[in-house]
Each structure stands twice: as structure tokens, then as C-alpha cells.
Design a protein around this motif. Structure first.
Motif, short mmCIF file in Angstrom:
data_model
loop_
_atom_site.label_atom_id
_atom_site.label_comp_id
_atom_site.label_asym_id
_atom_site.label_seq_id
_atom_site.Cartn_x
_atom_site.Cartn_y
_atom_site.Cartn_z
N LYS A 120 0.83 -1.20 0.00
CA LYS A 120 0.00 0.00 0.00
C LYS A 120 0.86 1.25 0.00
O LYS A 120 0.63 2.22 -0.73
CB LYS A 120 -0.93 -0.01 1.22
N GLY A 121 1.89 1.29 0.81
CA GLY A 121 2.76 2.45 0.87
C GLY A 121 3.50 2.68 -0.43
O GLY A 121 3.67 3.81 -0.88
N SER A 122 3.97 1.55 -1.02
CA SER A 122 4.70 1.69 -2.29
C SER A 122 3.79 2.24 -3.38
O SER A 122 4.22 3.06 -4.22
CB SER A 122 5.25 0.31 -2.70
N ALA A 123 2.54 1.82 -3.41
CA ALA A 123 1.60 2.29 -4.44
C ALA A 123 1.36 3.80 -4.30
O ALA A 123 1.36 4.56 -5.29
CB ALA A 123 0.29 1.54 -4.33
N TRP A 124 1.12 4.24 -3.05
CA TRP A 124 0.91 5.68 -2.84
C TRP A 124 2.14 6.50 -3.20
O TRP A 124 2.06 7.56 -3.83
CB TRP A 124 0.54 5.93 -1.37
N ALA A 125 3.29 6.02 -2.79
CA ALA A 125 4.53 6.74 -3.08
C ALA A 125 4.81 6.80 -4.58
O ALA A 125 5.21 7.85 -5.11
CB ALA A 125 5.70 6.07 -2.34
N LEU A 126 4.58 5.68 -5.27
CA LEU A 126 4.82 5.66 -6.71
C LEU A 126 3.85 6.60 -7.44
O LEU A 126 4.26 7.33 -8.36
CB LEU A 126 4.66 4.23 -7.23
#
Length: 463
Positions: free
Chosen positions: A277-283
Motif C-alpha cells: 500500500k505504501g509503495s503504491a501511494w509513493a509511486l
């Protein structure tokens, strides 16, 4: 009956006299007085010799000569008042002495009286005023308009005027010198024309000098005229305040949204250990921010290839303006303009209106520049916003259908950033409106249409 016949014969003789005979003799012929037109009169001791109108030479005894009268005055013959009065007195005396000559002498008397009427006595103010009014009326009829030294007259006009003055001189022979003075400039005009000279601003020149003088004067007048001509001020706004603020808000909003996505992703990764989830938001945040940053870089960049400012010494636009407005001439059937001379014209004469005090965030325009390519053109309008240079580029593709209809396609970009169609048309139409304000300087522009666009050149034709 015989007397009537003789009177008519005398009248015919007097008509011949008016053609230039020297004297009229009154001769005794069988106890009756007759009039004889006499030329080359010579008196001997007891005879008088003369020649009649038909050339017959005659010799008559002096005793047969009953009297002498002055010849009928020619229309162009100058006479004094004293001569006319003397002739009238002699004719009246002859009428009294020779009743059978009543009719021809009466006609002669009327001719002399008519001439006398045109020579009023200085002691008769009323007659002088009447004669002066008659001369003034005749002069006005002969010369409807006074001679104008700056005007050019045709050969027919001059010939007609000189002929009218000649008739006036014959009608008023006593004022022939005055008529001569009035007609002097007309005759001088005719003489100069017949000599092949040409007039320029009231002065006469030989043909080669005339061309030089005309060219010099035209150059001076053209420079003075062009110095006074001022092109109308055009719209100073490249992007209106509303459009630019909306675009700026979109970029800033997107960048902030990207940063918030990135921050949210980092929080998810570090606090909640939510890797996916964090990687998706950051990307998503990095992509959105990068997209906005890239759009900003493209918008403030310089379009490629950049337009090169070329030099062209031709002055077609100024020549057209001078011929149309200064000389009141029409447009040629074909007008060919290079992109270099149009850019030069804009560089010297293009003026922008003052930006409104409320247009704080609007992008103001600094200059126009274009380049013609085969079948189209590229237009750059350079503006400035808070010290940053922005270039709005339009690319026009021009073609003609099989039916002869003109087809236009326009694309636009801000810097290197392509613009949406709605903004393309809006900014293009804004420029076209400003261009039409510039073209209004040329009176014949409404009859001009685009014919073709070649490399470096655009060609217009007149309808």
C-alpha cells in the motif's frame, strides 16, 4: 429696281472690303454714285489708278472721284476711338450726299458703331462700366477656370483654351494686349509640352531631369509620410489572466497532490509497515509530481527548431502603404512578401496596448516572429511573466482541396508543451484579430486573398 440692284452690288463690294481692302472709293458713273473697292491706289496729276478685287486695273479721272471712305475694319484690327469717330462722320456725310448709297453705307455705319461701342469714352463712366462688364463676361466665358501652374493640362485642353483666347482677341481687338497677357501662361504651357518637357509641382524639366526630380521628391515625401504613420496598438495579452491562473493552478495542484500521495505512501511504509500500500501511494505521488514538473519544464522551454531572424532589405510593405495611402494607387494583381521583411516590419512598427492594472497575473506579449515553409508557416509569439520568457508557437498547414477550397490546420504549443484544441483555436483567433487590425492600414486589403505559401515567402492575389 435698278437702284436696289446697285445697292446690293455695293453691299457685296463692302463684304469684299472686309477681307482687307485699302480704301472705298465713291465714283461718278453715268450721273450716279457707286462704291468701288480699291487696292493699290495711286494718284497721278489728273487721274487715279487702282486695282479692283478681281485684279482688274483701272484708271479714273480725278473729277469722277466723289469721295473716299476708310475700309471696313477687320475683326483683329486695332483701332482708336478717334479713328472710329472719324470714319462714322465720313460715312454719315456720304449718306447725306448720295441717297442711292443709303443701304450699303448704313451697313458700313453699323459695323463702325459696333466697334465704337467697345471703345467707350473716358468721359462716360457708364459706358466704360458697360464695356468692362462685357469684356469680363467674355473673358469668363473664354476662360471658365483660371490657369493653375501646378496642374497638368492635356494637349486638347490647351488647344481649346488658346483658340478661345484668340477668338476673344478678335472680339476685343482694342484689348488685344491684355488678352495676350492673359493667354501667356497657356501658350507657355503648350510650348513646353510641344518641346517634350514635363511638369512637376509647377516647374518644367527636361525628361531626364524630370525623372530625377520626381524620384527625389517622392523619396522625401515617402520618408516624411512613413515617419508619421503609426500602426494601431494590438492586444498585449498572450494568455489571459483567467486561462493562465487556471493552468498554473492545475500544475501546482497536481504537484501538491503528488507530494501528498508521496507523503502518504512514506507514512504507510514507515509507520504501518504496509509495504504494498505504501509503495503504491509513493509511486503514484512521484509520477504525478514528475508529470507536473515535466510539463513546467516543457512550457518554459524554447520550441524547436527555434526561428532564425533573417535579414531582408526589401521594403514591400512600406512601398504598398505609400502607393495606397500616399499616392492613392491600387494594389498590384499579386503581392509577394518574405517572412524576413514581415518580421522586420513588426520589429519596427508593431505596438502593444498597455496592460490593464488588474491583469497582474496575465502573460504580456513582447514580440511576434514567423517563418514560412512549403505549404504552411510557423508563428512564435514571445511573452513574459514575472521575468520568465514564454513562447507560444502556432503551426499552420495550408492546402487546397480538389474543388479549390482552402483548408487550414492549426497546432499550438507553449514552449515544447502541446496545447489542447480549444486553447489552440482561442489563441489563434486572438492573433488573427490583432493581425486584421494591422492590415487595416492598407485600404485595399479587403480584396486580397491567400494564394499560396512557399519556403520563406507568402503570395497574395487581389480579387
Amino acid at each position: 429696281m435698278i437702284r436696289l440692284f446697285r445697292a446690293w452690288v455695293c453691299a457685296i463690294c463692302l463684304m469684299g472690303i472686309s477681307a482687307g481692302s485699302a480704301e472705298i472709293l465713291i465714283l461718278d458713273k453715268g450721273g450716279e454714285a457707286v462704291l468701288v473697292t480699291a487696292q493699290e491706289v495711286r494718284e497721278e496729276k489728273k487721274t487715279i489708278q487702282f486695282k479692283e478685287l478681281d485684279g482688274t486695273k483701272r484708271e479714273v479721272e480725278l473729277g469722277k472721284v466723289l469721295g473716299k471712305l476708310p475700309s471696313t475694319p477687320l475683326p483683329e484690327q486695332e483701332l482708336s476711338r478717334e479713328q472710329a469717330v472719324s470714319a462714322i462722320n465720313k460715312i454719315l456725310e456720304a449718306k447725306a450726299q448720295h441717297p442711292n448709297l443709303e443701304q450699303p453705307l448704313h451697313k458700313e455705319l453699323e459695323i463702325w458703331k459696333e466697334r465704337l461701342d467697345k471703345m467707350p469714352s473716358p468721359e462716360d463712366p457708364e459706358a466704360l462700366a458697360k464695356a468692362e462688364a462685357a469684356f469680363a463676361a467674355a473673358t469668363e466665358k473664354a476662360i471658365p477656370q483660371a490657369y493653375d501652374g501646378k496642374k497638368s493640362y492635356t494637349t486638347e485642353e490647351l488647344a481649346k483654351q488658346v483658340e478661345a483666347l484668340a477668338s476673344l482677341s478678335k472680339e476685343f481687338p482694342e484689348r488685344a494686349q491684355e488678352v495676350e497677357n492673359i493667354g501667356a501662361p497657356w501658350r507657355l504651357e503648350m510650348e513646353n509640352q510641344q518641346a517634350g518637357r514635363k511638369k512637376f509641382e509647377g516647374r518644367w524639366f527636361e525628361p531626364e531631369d524630370w525623372e530625377k526630380e520626381k524620384e527625389t521628391r517622392n523619396d522625401v515625401a515617402k520618408k516624411a509620410f512613413l515617419a508619421k504613420i503609426q500602426a494601431p496598438a494590438v492586444a498585449p495579452i498572450l494568455f489571459s489572466q483567467g486561462v493562465f491562473v487556471a493552468g498554473l493552478g492545475l500544475v501546482l495542484g497536481g504537484a501538491l497532490l503528488g507530494l501528498s500521495f508521496l507523503f502518504h505512501g512514506v507514512v504507510e511504509l514507515l509507520r504501518h509497515r504496509a509495504w504494498w500500500k505504501g509503495s503504491a501511494w509513493a509511486l503514484a505521488g512521484m509520477c504525478l509530481f514528475s508529470l507536473m514538473a515535466r510539463a513546467t519544464v516543457l512550457a518554459i522551454g524554447v520550441p524547436e527548431p527555434p526561428l532564425v531572424l533573417k535579414k531582408d532589405n526589401r521594403t514591400t510593405l512600406e512601398d504598398l502603404l505609400w502607393s495606397q495611402v500616399g499616392l492613392k494607387e491600387g494594389l498590384p494583381s499579386e503581392v509577394k512578401l518574405s517572412d524576413a521583411e514581415i518580421n522586420d516590419w513588426w520589429g519596427r512598427r508593431l505596438r502593444f496596448a498597455v496592460v490593464g492594472v488588474t491583469d497582474i497575473l496575465a502573460v504580456s506579449t513582447e514580440r511576434w516572429q514567423l517563418e514560412f515553409v512549403e505549404g504552411g508557416m510557423t508563428l512564435d509569439r514571445t511573452g513574459r511573466w514575472l521575468g520568465q520568457t514564454l513562447v507560444l508557437r502556432h503551426e499552420l498547414i495550408f492546402s487546397r482541396s480538389e474543388k479549390g477550397e482552402n483548408i487550414y490546420r492549426v497546432e499550438a504549443s507553449l514552449g515544447k508543451l502541446p496545447l489542447p484544441p480549444a486553447l489552440v483555436l482561442r489563441t489563434w483567433n486572438q492573433w488573427v484579430d490583432s493581425l486584421l487590425e494591422q492590415v487595416a492600414l492598407f485600404p485595399g486589403s479587403k480584396s486580397v486573398q491567400l494564394d499560396r505559401i512557399e519556403k520563406g515567402v507568402v503570395v497574395f492575389t487581389t480579387q
